[in-house]
Design a protein around this motif. Structure first.
Motif, short mmCIF file in Angstrom:
data_model
loop_
_atom_site.label_atom_id
_atom_site.label_comp_id
_atom_site.label_asym_id
_atom_site.label_seq_id
_atom_site.Cartn_x
_atom_site.Cartn_y
_atom_site.Cartn_z
N LEU A 148 0.87 -1.20 0.08
CA LEU A 148 -0.03 0.08 -0.19
C LEU A 148 0.93 1.30 0.17
N LEU A 149 0.49 2.43 -0.62
CA LEU A 149 1.21 3.44 -0.90
C LEU A 149 0.43 4.85 -0.28
N ILE A 150 0.75 5.53 0.72
CA ILE A 150 0.16 6.46 0.92
C ILE A 150 0.53 7.94 0.55
N MET A 151 -0.23 8.76 0.07
CA MET A 151 0.29 9.95 -0.54
C MET A 151 -0.42 11.17 0.08
N SER A 152 0.25 12.40 -0.05
CA SER A 152 -0.44 13.56 0.35
C SER A 152 0.36 14.88 -0.53
N LYS A 184 3.49 19.09 8.96
CA LYS A 184 2.28 18.85 9.31
C LYS A 184 1.91 17.70 8.41
N GLN A 185 2.03 17.79 7.16
CA GLN A 185 1.66 16.61 6.13
C GLN A 185 2.24 15.16 6.55
N ILE A 186 3.59 15.45 6.84
CA ILE A 186 4.37 14.34 7.21
C ILE A 186 3.76 13.43 8.50
N SER A 187 3.31 14.40 9.50
CA SER A 187 2.81 13.87 10.58
C SER A 187 1.19 13.21 10.45
N TYR A 188 0.88 13.78 9.39
CA TYR A 188 -0.57 13.17 9.11
C TYR A 188 -0.18 11.62 8.25
N LEU A 189 0.77 11.67 7.10
CA LEU A 189 1.17 10.48 6.60
C LEU A 189 1.68 9.45 7.66
N ALA A 190 2.24 10.05 8.67
CA ALA A 190 2.78 8.80 9.64
C ALA A 190 1.66 8.18 10.34
N PRO A 238 7.00 4.40 9.32
CA PRO A 238 7.11 4.75 8.25
C PRO A 238 8.28 5.31 7.40
N LYS A 239 8.36 4.94 6.02
CA LYS A 239 9.48 5.53 5.12
C LYS A 239 8.72 6.62 4.35
N ILE A 240 9.05 7.70 4.53
CA ILE A 240 8.58 8.89 3.71
C ILE A 240 9.44 9.49 2.55
N ALA A 241 9.05 9.40 1.39
CA ALA A 241 9.91 10.03 0.06
C ALA A 241 9.22 11.43 -0.19
N CYS A 242 10.15 12.55 -0.09
CA CYS A 242 9.84 14.04 -0.27
C CYS A 242 10.02 13.81 -1.94
N ILE A 243 8.95 14.11 -2.77
CA ILE A 243 9.02 14.10 -4.32
C ILE A 243 9.69 15.52 -4.79
N ALA A 244 10.53 15.39 -5.71
CA ALA A 244 10.84 16.61 -6.34
C ALA A 244 11.16 16.04 -7.71
N PRO A 245 11.68 17.17 -8.55
CA PRO A 245 11.93 16.82 -10.04
C PRO A 245 13.13 15.72 -10.08
N GLY A 277 14.46 14.84 9.53
CA GLY A 277 14.08 13.41 9.88
C GLY A 277 15.38 12.67 10.71
N ASP A 278 16.37 12.82 10.17
CA ASP A 278 17.43 12.11 10.79
C ASP A 278 17.77 12.68 12.07
N ARG A 279 17.25 13.80 12.49
CA ARG A 279 17.52 14.36 13.78
C ARG A 279 16.20 14.13 14.83
N GLY A 280 15.46 13.39 14.09
CA GLY A 280 14.29 12.90 15.09
C GLY A 280 13.07 14.16 15.43
N GLN A 281 13.27 15.08 14.26
CA GLN A 281 12.55 16.27 14.74
C GLN A 281 11.02 16.09 14.24
N LEU A 282 10.91 15.12 13.33
CA LEU A 282 9.59 14.83 12.76
C LEU A 282 8.82 13.64 13.31
N GLY A 283 9.42 13.16 14.32
CA GLY A 283 8.78 11.98 14.89
C GLY A 283 9.45 10.49 14.28
N ASN A 284 8.70 9.53 14.72
CA ASN A 284 9.15 8.35 14.32
C ASN A 284 9.13 7.97 12.94
#
Length: 302
Positions: free
Chosen positions: A137-141, A156-162, A173-180, A201-208
């Motif tokens: 399953l793939l979750i998107m926002s 905040k969107q990352i929080s909702y995805l998580a 969850p593994k979250i990819a930030c999409i860019a060109p 994310g590496d520093r833990g500022q966005l949660g688990n």
């Protein structure tokens, strides 16, 4: 861990019936989805709409109209107001969009006097796709609400995805930030912000969560592409649970491509409100709407 949309229905059923308020719920797709959700033991539904139209739809489809509590109202805007008032008053657990247009539905949710949307909150849309061409399953926002999210909104969107991933049993969850491009391009906002979010994310500022970016869509979804482009050290590339898109255009195109080009199924809801709100397209199938109802029921706070 939930691996198929059908399992969301099964898990939601275990949580017990939720009270569903459907704004302008008088089209055949919505009524069919709500009827199926009722038969699945997910909801006790109230339909706000024209009673005569609802009765006709039920008669033609062979549905037992006794399954629905019907509030007779001809105005689509008034239906939204009444349904929103019901959930705010605690008389319903989940709000759902029926035949009413998305802009009218969203205005009802965002109405400050209604009390559904908290002050200074962030409203965002989260969708889950199941496609035969992807291994889970793939979750998107965000495909429907925020046109051009700023940096704080992306956090905040990352929080909702998580949170959505957690509902599926994904603890980190593994979250990819999409860019060109997977390269950091100083003049491309999605690129630089993707890199910043990855570092946070590496520093833990966005949660688990595990966040990587910027990643182009092909690098994010396909491990062989990431290897070919020599993207090293990423635990997200080729295996994301979630995609954070830079804007509504890119997200919406991907969202609709998953169904119309890939034959995928979807579940979707609005987050950031006091209760989960089902938001699907008027053209979505009754199956997508059923999965969306189940997802929102699963998201109701116990």
């Amino acid at each position: 861990m939930i691996q198929h949309l059908t399992e969301i229905v099964e898990e939601a059923r275990k949580r017990g019936k939720k009270r569903l308020a459907v704004a302008y719920g008088q089209d055949s797709h919505t009524i069919e989805a709500v009827y199926e959700a009722c038969k699945e033991g997910l909801v006790e539904p109230t339909l706000y709409g024209e009673k005569a139209v609802i009765e006709q739809v039920c008669k033609e489809a062979g549905f037992d109209i006794a399954a629905f509590n019907i509030i007779d109202e001809k105005s689509d805007v008034k239906c939204v107001e009444l349904a929103v008032a019901a959930v705010v008053a605690g008389n319903a657990d989940v709000l759902m969009k029926g035949l009413v247009s998305t802009d009218k539905y969203m205005r009802g949710i965002l109405n400050k006097d209604a009390g559904l949307f908290p002050p200074k909150g962030v409203l965002s849309h989260v969708a889950i796709s199941e496609m035969s061409c992807y291994h889970k399953l793939l979750i998107m926002s965000d495909v429907a609400v925020i046109p051009q999210p700023d940096f704080k909104q992306k956090q905040k969107q990352i929080s909702y995805l998580a949170q959505t991933a957690n509902l599926l049993g994904i603890k980190t969850p593994k979250i990819a930030c999409i860019a060109p491009s997977e390269q950091v391009l100083p003049n491309v906002v999605s690129s630089t912000e993707g890199a910043l979010l990855a570092k946070m994310g590496d520093r833990g500022q966005l949660g688990n969560v595990i966040v990587d970016g910027p990643l182009s869509l092909d690098v994010a979804l396909f491990k062989e592409v990431a290897e070919h482009k020599k993207v090293k050290g990423s635990s997200v590339a080729g295996d994301p649970d979630c995609l954070l898109f830079p804007n509504i255009e890119s997200a919406n195109v991907f969202f609709k491509s998953t169904t119309h080009l890939c034959g995928g199924e979807l579940a979707a809801m609005v987050m950031g409100t006091k209760v989960p709100c089902v938001l699907t397209s008027r053209g979505d199938s009754s199956r997508t709407k059923l999965y969306s109802i189940a997802l929102a029921c699963l998201a109701v706070k116990q």
